[in-house]
Scaffold this active site. Sequence first.
Site, short mmCIF file in Angstrom:
data_model
loop_
_atom_site.label_atom_id
_atom_site.label_comp_id
_atom_site.label_asym_id
_atom_site.label_seq_id
_atom_site.Cartn_x
_atom_site.Cartn_y
_atom_site.Cartn_z
N CYS A 108 -19.31 -6.26 4.22
CA CYS A 108 -18.90 -4.76 4.31
C CYS A 108 -17.82 -5.40 3.63
O CYS A 108 -16.69 -5.92 3.40
CB CYS A 108 -18.79 -4.83 5.78
SG CYS A 108 -17.59 -3.87 5.95
N CYS A 133 -19.26 1.55 9.27
CA CYS A 133 -18.12 1.05 10.00
C CYS A 133 -17.36 1.98 10.70
O CYS A 133 -16.21 2.07 9.46
CB CYS A 133 -18.14 -0.33 9.62
SG CYS A 133 -17.14 -1.31 10.76
N CYS A 145 -16.91 -9.36 5.86
CA CYS A 145 -15.51 -8.10 5.69
C CYS A 145 -14.07 -7.76 4.54
O CYS A 145 -14.39 -9.25 5.05
CB CYS A 145 -15.47 -7.64 6.80
SG CYS A 145 -14.82 -5.69 6.51
N CYS A 195 0.38 0.26 10.61
CA CYS A 195 0.07 -0.89 9.20
C CYS A 195 0.96 -1.87 8.35
O CYS A 195 2.27 -1.06 8.11
CB CYS A 195 -0.92 -0.10 8.27
SG CYS A 195 -1.57 -0.96 7.18
N ARG A 234 -17.96 -2.76 18.19
CA ARG A 234 -17.04 -4.76 17.84
C ARG A 234 -15.66 -4.68 18.36
O ARG A 234 -14.98 -3.56 18.05
CB ARG A 234 -16.85 -4.27 16.11
CG ARG A 234 -16.72 -6.14 15.66
CD ARG A 234 -16.68 -6.00 14.08
NE ARG A 234 -17.91 -6.25 13.71
CZ ARG A 234 -18.96 -5.14 12.87
NH1 ARG A 234 -18.05 -3.84 12.86
NH2 ARG A 234 -19.89 -5.45 12.79
N CYS A 265 0.23 4.66 6.98
CA CYS A 265 -0.52 4.69 8.14
C CYS A 265 0.84 3.83 9.36
O CYS A 265 1.15 2.64 8.90
CB CYS A 265 -1.69 3.85 8.22
SG CYS A 265 -2.95 4.81 6.98
N CYS A 278 0.44 -0.74 -0.05
CA CYS A 278 0.08 -0.05 -0.39
C CYS A 278 0.71 1.58 -0.04
O CYS A 278 2.06 1.28 0.68
CB CYS A 278 -0.78 0.31 1.36
SG CYS A 278 -1.79 1.30 1.32
N1 SAM Z 1 -7.15 0.37 3.67
C1 SAM Z 1 -8.13 0.38 4.34
C2 SAM Z 1 -8.19 1.71 5.21
O1 SAM Z 1 -7.48 2.23 5.67
O2 SAM Z 1 -9.23 2.31 5.25
C3 SAM Z 1 -8.59 -0.84 4.65
C4 SAM Z 1 -7.37 -1.95 5.61
S1 SAM Z 1 -7.05 -1.09 7.39
C5 SAM Z 1 -5.75 -2.02 8.04
C6 SAM Z 1 -8.78 -1.38 8.40
C7 SAM Z 1 -8.76 -0.57 10.40
O3 SAM Z 1 -7.46 -2.02 10.56
C8 SAM Z 1 -7.67 0.09 9.76
O4 SAM Z 1 -8.13 1.95 9.95
C9 SAM Z 1 -6.93 0.30 11.23
O5 SAM Z 1 -8.21 0.67 11.94
C10 SAM Z 1 -6.91 -1.27 11.00
N2 SAM Z 1 -6.14 -1.92 11.56
C11 SAM Z 1 -5.16 -1.68 11.25
N3 SAM Z 1 -3.30 -2.68 11.64
C12 SAM Z 1 -4.17 -1.96 12.48
C13 SAM Z 1 -3.27 -3.43 13.48
N4 SAM Z 1 -1.66 -3.26 13.33
N5 SAM Z 1 -3.13 -2.77 14.65
C14 SAM Z 1 -4.72 -2.53 14.63
N6 SAM Z 1 -5.38 -1.54 14.24
C15 SAM Z 1 -5.06 -2.13 12.80
C1 DTB Z 2 -10.85 -2.68 11.76
O1 DTB Z 2 -11.44 -1.56 12.67
N1 DTB Z 2 -10.42 -3.48 12.21
C2 DTB Z 2 -10.15 -4.75 10.88
C3 DTB Z 2 -11.13 -4.55 9.74
N2 DTB Z 2 -11.32 -3.32 10.16
C4 DTB Z 2 -10.51 -4.43 8.65
C5 DTB Z 2 -8.61 -4.79 10.73
C6 DTB Z 2 -7.68 -5.32 11.86
C7 DTB Z 2 -6.44 -5.01 11.09
C8 DTB Z 2 -5.50 -6.00 12.16
C9 DTB Z 2 -3.89 -5.77 11.52
C10 DTB Z 2 -4.22 -6.49 10.54
O2 DTB Z 2 -4.46 -7.63 10.29
O3 DTB Z 2 -2.96 -6.24 9.61
FE1 SF4 Z 3 -2.84 1.34 3.39
FE2 SF4 Z 3 -2.69 0.27 5.30
FE3 SF4 Z 3 -2.88 3.05 5.34
FE4 SF4 Z 3 -4.85 0.72 5.02
S1 SF4 Z 3 -4.09 1.47 6.60
S2 SF4 Z 3 -4.21 2.62 3.78
S3 SF4 Z 3 -3.62 -0.34 4.22
S4 SF4 Z 3 -1.21 1.20 4.88
#
Ligand code: SAM
Ligand code: DTB
Ligand code: SF4
Length: 346
Positions: free
Chosen positions: A148, A208, A115, A78, A280, A75, A71
């Site tokens: 979702c 959501c 989802c 992530c 959730r 963030c 990506c």
């Molecule tokens: N790329 C899309 C976005 O940024 O909305 C969707 C995927 S993103 C992984 C969805 C959500 O997962 C993020 O907004 C964050 O709240 C959660 N998330 C991602 N990595 C995480 C982590 N290491 N620990 C906890 N929550 C995480």
């Molecule tokens: C949300 O709030 N938590 C989920 C879902 N929406 C997409 C994602 C959690 C991701 C946790 C880190 C990972 O699996 O990489």
């Molecule tokens: Fe990309 Fe992860 Fe940020 Fe979603 S949360 S925009 S997958 S870097």
Amino acid sequence: MGGRLNPLVALREARRDTSTETTFMTLEELQNLYHQPFFDLITQGREAYLEHWSNNEVQLCTLLSIKTGGCSEDCGYCAQSARYTTGVKAGRLMETEEVLAVAKRARENGSTRFCMGAAWKGVRDGDPRFEQVLGTIREVSKLGMEVCVTLGQLSLPEAQKLKDAGVTAYNHNIDTSPEYYSKVVTTHTFQDRLNTISAVQQAGMDVCCGGIIGMGETEEDRLRMLEVLTQMDPAPESVPINCLMAMPGTPMEEQPPVDVFQLVRLVAVTRIALPKAKVRLSAGRTRLSREAQALCFFAGANSIFYGDKLLTAANPGVDQDRALLEELDLVPQEPRASCLPGAVSC
Ligand code: SAM
Ligand code: DTB
Ligand code: SF4
């Protein structure tokens, strides 16, 4: 109470706008709730839960990463950002048939929500990958689960196409307070997140939206995040509360685990402030004891991600979760009648 607002009075005040069913709560009102004695707070959370959700049901949601890693965004939490060396390999967009097979298994295992997440900045109308995702959604939406997706940024034309394809809810988290957001992400802004959410609302999909705790933010940041959520109109249909999973290679890899009682307080305030939302308990359950999760359910959480994997990170095993729900006399939520096969819409 000294000069503090009585939380119950604050709550009644907060319910003043009954026409749109939004709850408009201020930071001060949320702080007054949050800083009550712990047991008073979780009792109120339980009461708010019982008023709107009487049957001890927990919604099971299955997550699938349909496009993993690589990506462009930065963030800081992530593992899927291309900017960090996390060991997550960039993958291709999954084919419809592959997704469908996972979705069918999820339904057989009792999930009522499926989802799908994609690691990219966002979607654009006309992009062949967006067209492919729409095709997948059309198939998945025939299975009778809530559908979702979390596909990053979009605007109204894309939102309308997703809605028409059968998406019931769009996940787009604000993640933290407006003030702390730029410490977490620099490649897009808090306002960009709100703009996407606004397009989702205009298209008529459920929102959501929640966030992550444990990224170095203060408890006040968490309540500011909630303040923004309560000011959304319509209110979010579900609120994921993620505890940071400190992923190796990300800037947040050294963050310490969140304090469990702070998590429970936040769950309770979320339940009170957004009584009709599904709250959730999301990422980070692998680090929570059974007792900690029980407290979260008592305080008002009524949904979990179910399945051994989140997107890239671990989640408790399904057997473990089944056993926990049974021990707590909680039952998996039944599918909504409007989602059953043959129904016109879900
Ligand atoms: N790329 C899309 C976005 O940024 O909305 C969707 C995927 S993103 C992984 C969805 C959500 O997962 C993020 O907004 C964050 O709240 C959660 N998330 C991602 N990595 C995480 C982590 N290491 N620990 C906890 N929550 C995480
Ligand atoms: C949300 O709030 N938590 C989920 C879902 N929406 C997409 C994602 C959690 C991701 C946790 C880190 C990972 O699996 O990489
Ligand atoms: Fe990309 Fe992860 Fe940020 Fe979603 S949360 S925009 S997958 S870097």
